[in-house]
Design a protein around this motif. Structure first.
Motif, PDB file in Angstrom:
ATOM      1  N   ILE A  11       0.831  -1.205   0.000  1.00  0.00           N
ATOM      2  CA  ILE A  11       0.000   0.000   0.000  1.00  0.00           C
ATOM      3  C   ILE A  11       0.865   1.255   0.000  1.00  0.00           C
ATOM      4  N   THR A  12       1.886   1.283   0.839  1.00  0.00           N
ATOM      5  CA  THR A  12       2.719   2.483   0.923  1.00  0.00           C
ATOM      6  C   THR A  12       3.522   2.714  -0.346  1.00  0.00           C
ATOM      7  N   TYR A  14       2.378   2.148  -3.484  1.00  0.00           N
ATOM      8  CA  TYR A  14       1.549   2.474  -4.646  1.00  0.00           C
ATOM      9  C   TYR A  14       1.886   3.877  -5.136  1.00  0.00           C
ATOM     10  N   TRP A  17      -1.783   6.014  -6.046  1.00  0.00           N
ATOM     11  CA  TRP A  17      -2.702   6.379  -4.968  1.00  0.00           C
ATOM     12  C   TRP A  17      -2.249   7.670  -4.304  1.00  0.00           C
ATOM     13  N   LYS A  21      -5.622   8.215   0.376  1.00  0.00           N
ATOM     14  CA  LYS A  21      -6.166   6.878   0.120  1.00  0.00           C
ATOM     15  C   LYS A  21      -5.299   5.811   0.792  1.00  0.00           C
ATOM     16  N   LYS A  22      -3.980   6.012   0.778  1.00  0.00           N
ATOM     17  CA  LYS A  22      -3.077   5.072   1.441  1.00  0.00           C
ATOM     18  C   LYS A  22      -3.344   5.053   2.951  1.00  0.00           C
ATOM     19  N   ILE A  63       4.081   8.669   5.128  1.00  0.00           N
ATOM     20  CA  ILE A  63       3.200   9.333   4.172  1.00  0.00           C
ATOM     21  C   ILE A  63       2.875  10.745   4.633  1.00  0.00           C
TER      22      ILE A  63
END
Length: 77
Positions: A11-12, A14, A17, A21-22, A63
């Motif tokens: 996820i991190t 991507y 994105w 969203k993450k 993030i």
């Protein structure tokens, strides 16, 4: 698609994105971890969940530094 704890790094990483969203996906995973705990959960299970949650918050910190620090500080208090 539903994500699990093992998908944190995916996820991190991507690229398509946005950060929001993450973070939402990571918080969903965190929420899922805590909803799996119950009154009959052992101390070991609770500690493992807290460690996993800390890893999620560190990923959020990468993030969004401010939000991640707030989550990590709230765990320590």
């Amino acid at each position: 698609m539903e994500y699990k704890y093992q998908d944190i790094d995916k996820i991190t990483n991507y690229k398509t994105w946005p950060g929001r969203k993450k973070i939402d996906a990571l918080l969903f995973i965190d929420c899922d971890l805590y909803t799996q705990l119950g009154m009959d959960s052992s101390i070991k299970e609770k500690k493992e969940t807290k460690l996993k949650s800390r890893k999620i918050y560190k990923a959020i910190n990468k993030i969004d530094n401010i939000l991640g620090k707030l989550f990590l500080q709230s765990m320590d208090s």
